[in-house]
Write a protein that holds these residues in place. Structure first.
Motif, PDB file in Angstrom:
ATOM      1  N   UNK A 101      55.097  19.358  49.326  1.00 64.03           N
ATOM      2  CA  UNK A 101      55.657  19.214  50.670  1.00 64.03           C
ATOM      3  C   UNK A 101      54.605  19.697  51.670  1.00 64.03           C
ATOM      4  N   UNK A 102      53.716  18.803  52.121  1.00 60.73           N
ATOM      5  CA  UNK A 102      52.628  19.208  53.035  1.00 60.73           C
ATOM      6  C   UNK A 102      53.111  19.887  54.305  1.00 60.73           C
ATOM      7  N   UNK A 103      54.261  19.473  54.835  1.00 62.01           N
ATOM      8  CA  UNK A 103      54.754  20.054  56.070  1.00 62.01           C
ATOM      9  C   UNK A 103      55.162  21.512  55.896  1.00 62.01           C
ATOM     10  N   UNK A 104      55.394  21.921  54.672  1.00 58.58           N
ATOM     11  CA  UNK A 104      55.812  23.299  54.409  1.00 58.58           C
ATOM     12  C   UNK A 104      54.657  24.174  53.932  1.00 58.58           C
ATOM     13  N   UNK A 105      53.428  23.709  54.141  1.00 62.71           N
ATOM     14  CA  UNK A 105      52.266  24.492  53.704  1.00 62.71           C
ATOM     15  C   UNK A 105      52.225  25.832  54.431  1.00 62.71           C
ATOM     16  N   UNK A 106      51.646  26.831  53.751  1.00 58.63           N
ATOM     17  CA  UNK A 106      51.570  28.188  54.311  1.00 58.63           C
ATOM     18  C   UNK A 106      50.139  28.690  54.344  1.00 58.63           C
ATOM     19  N   UNK A 107      49.199  27.768  54.558  1.00 59.52           N
ATOM     20  CA  UNK A 107      47.804  28.181  54.641  1.00 59.52           C
ATOM     21  C   UNK A 107      47.137  28.299  53.287  1.00 59.52           C
ATOM     22  N   UNK A 108      45.857  28.637  53.300  1.00 62.54           N
ATOM     23  CA  UNK A 108      45.061  28.820  52.084  1.00 62.54           C
ATOM     24  C   UNK A 108      44.793  30.303  51.893  1.00 62.54           C
ATOM     25  N   UNK A 109      45.046  30.797  50.699  1.00 62.93           N
ATOM     26  CA  UNK A 109      44.783  32.197  50.366  1.00 62.93           C
ATOM     27  C   UNK A 109      43.708  32.262  49.290  1.00 62.93           C
ATOM     28  N   UNK A 110      42.624  32.951  49.563  1.00 68.51           N
ATOM     29  CA  UNK A 110      41.526  33.088  48.592  1.00 68.51           C
ATOM     30  C   UNK A 110      41.349  34.554  48.221  1.00 68.51           C
ATOM     31  N   UNK A 111      41.077  34.784  46.923  1.00 68.78           N
ATOM     32  CA  UNK A 111      40.896  36.141  46.413  1.00 68.78           C
ATOM     33  C   UNK A 111      39.607  36.216  45.602  1.00 68.78           C
ATOM     34  N   UNK A 112      38.877  37.307  45.802  1.00 72.94           N
ATOM     35  CA  UNK A 112      37.615  37.534  45.113  1.00 72.94           C
ATOM     36  C   UNK A 112      37.717  38.885  44.407  1.00 72.94           C
ATOM     37  N   UNK A 113      37.518  38.909  43.100  1.00 75.65           N
ATOM     38  CA  UNK A 113      37.687  40.165  42.384  1.00 75.65           C
ATOM     39  C   UNK A 113      36.771  40.290  41.192  1.00 75.65           C
ATOM     40  N   UNK A 114      36.592  41.509  40.739  1.00 76.87           N
ATOM     41  CA  UNK A 114      35.725  41.783  39.602  1.00 76.87           C
ATOM     42  C   UNK A 114      36.545  41.802  38.316  1.00 76.87           C
ATOM     43  N   UNK A 115      35.842  41.873  37.209  1.00 78.05           N
ATOM     44  CA  UNK A 115      36.487  41.892  35.905  1.00 78.05           C
ATOM     45  C   UNK A 115      37.402  43.104  35.763  1.00 78.05           C
ATOM     46  N   UNK A 116      38.568  42.877  35.164  1.00 81.52           N
ATOM     47  CA  UNK A 116      39.497  43.970  34.896  1.00 81.52           C
ATOM     48  C   UNK A 116      40.561  44.159  35.952  1.00 81.52           C
ATOM     49  N   UNK A 117      40.407  43.541  37.135  1.00 79.33           N
ATOM     50  CA  UNK A 117      41.430  43.658  38.165  1.00 79.33           C
ATOM     51  C   UNK A 117      42.694  42.927  37.711  1.00 79.33           C
ATOM     52  N   UNK A 118      43.849  43.530  37.955  1.00 79.14           N
ATOM     53  CA  UNK A 118      45.130  43.000  37.488  1.00 79.14           C
ATOM     54  C   UNK A 118      46.064  42.738  38.673  1.00 79.14           C
ATOM     55  N   UNK A 119      46.800  41.654  38.599  1.00 79.01           N
ATOM     56  CA  UNK A 119      47.935  41.416  39.497  1.00 79.01           C
ATOM     57  C   UNK A 119      49.186  41.562  38.643  1.00 79.01           C
ATOM     58  N   UNK A 120      49.994  42.553  38.947  1.00 78.78           N
ATOM     59  CA  UNK A 120      51.164  42.838  38.123  1.00 78.78           C
ATOM     60  C   UNK A 120      52.129  41.656  38.112  1.00 78.78           C
ATOM     61  N   UNK A 121      52.916  41.574  37.065  1.00 82.00           N
ATOM     62  CA  UNK A 121      53.847  40.462  36.906  1.00 82.00           C
ATOM     63  C   UNK A 121      54.808  40.371  38.091  1.00 82.00           C
ATOM     64  N   UNK A 122      54.994  39.147  38.582  1.00 84.32           N
ATOM     65  CA  UNK A 122      55.910  38.907  39.694  1.00 84.32           C
ATOM     66  C   UNK A 122      56.229  37.424  39.774  1.00 84.32           C
ATOM     67  N   UNK A 123      57.134  37.060  40.656  1.00 78.77           N
ATOM     68  CA  UNK A 123      57.377  35.649  40.929  1.00 78.77           C
ATOM     69  C   UNK A 123      57.422  35.438  42.438  1.00 78.77           C
TER      70      UNK A 123
END
Length: 240
Positions: A101-123
């Motif tokens: 749904x292009x009209x419902x886009x919320x921008x672009x999010x970019x992330x840069x990280x090193x080895x071992x960085x964790x994003x905890x489980x979520x939805x």
């Protein structure tokens, strides 16, 4: 020591974690009693490692850049959309495949990280298209039907939608026996891969190397709305 610590985080290995603790204790004792004369090898291309424990912790980095369509023409976010035309809803030929749904886009999010960085489980309560532009990332993903087995914080909690414990620490698993019954899948993304996560799918992320990831969201899918509501997390179409 730093290399082993990252390996432990990336592989979720209690055996390697125990070895890291031994190395850290040994190094701290040598620093304390002045017996440390040799530099410690480092996998970040640092020739010598004479940093204190505090300084080492500061070298773990995770950066984020957000690009908003309102500023994409002549604003500060223009470069993000210029670099990622397949995530630009204005360029339909390039981006049509990636937007539900292009009209419902919320921008672009970019992330840069090193080895071992964790994003905890979520939805997330939106559709998510994830592109890996460099490096490798490990994703453990779960269907919304596993919600009650994920030991989530309650809806009202500041970290609602996230698991309440660290998946990478096996010692905490016994505190949440229901989690051991959760059904999940695993995928390792490499540079050039794109992963689509429907609304409300769980994801736990581990950086396996230095990497660059960008994602876009495009609207909310309602196919799992009843499951999300039953688990205590209400969608926009369901009010308490």
């Amino acid at each position: 020591e730093r290399a082993w610590e990252r390996e432990a985080l990336a592989l979720s290995s209690p055996e390697i974690s125990a070895r890291v603790k031994e190395l850290r204790k040994e190094r701290i004792n040598k620093e304390k009693y002045g017996e440390m004369n040799e530099s410690i090898p480092d996998d970040d291309e640092i020739e010598e490692d004479n940093d204190t424990e505090k300084e080492k912790r500061l070298k773990w980095y995770y950066l984020r850049v957000n690009g908003w369509l309102d500023d994409a023409n002549d604003g500060t976010d223009k470069f993000v959309f210029d670099e990622l035309p397949f995530f630009d809803p204005r360029k339909e030929e390039d981006s049509d495949f990636y937007f539900v749904d292009p009209k419902a886009q919320r921008g672009i999010n970019c992330r840069f990280g090193m080895r071992g960085i964790i994003a905890e489980n979520h939805f997330d309560l939106s559709r998510n298209m994830i592109a890996l532009l460099g490096g490798e990332r490990r994703y453990i993903i779960g269907h919304p039907s596993q919600c009650k087995k994920m030991a989530l914080y309650p809806h009202e909690h500041p970290s609602g939608r996230h698991s309440s414990f660290d998946w990478s620490n096996a010692a905490e698993w016994d505190l949440h026996p229901e989690f051991k019954e959760a059904l999940v899948s695993e995928v390792v993304m490499h540079a050039g891969d794109v992963l689509y996560l429907p609304t409300a799918w769980f994801h736990y992320i581990v950086n396996l190397s230095k990497n660059i990831q960008c994602n876009i969201r495009s609207g909310i899918g309602n196919e799992h709305e009843s499951i999300v509501n039953e688990c205590g997390f209400y969608t926009k179409s369901h009010k308490q």
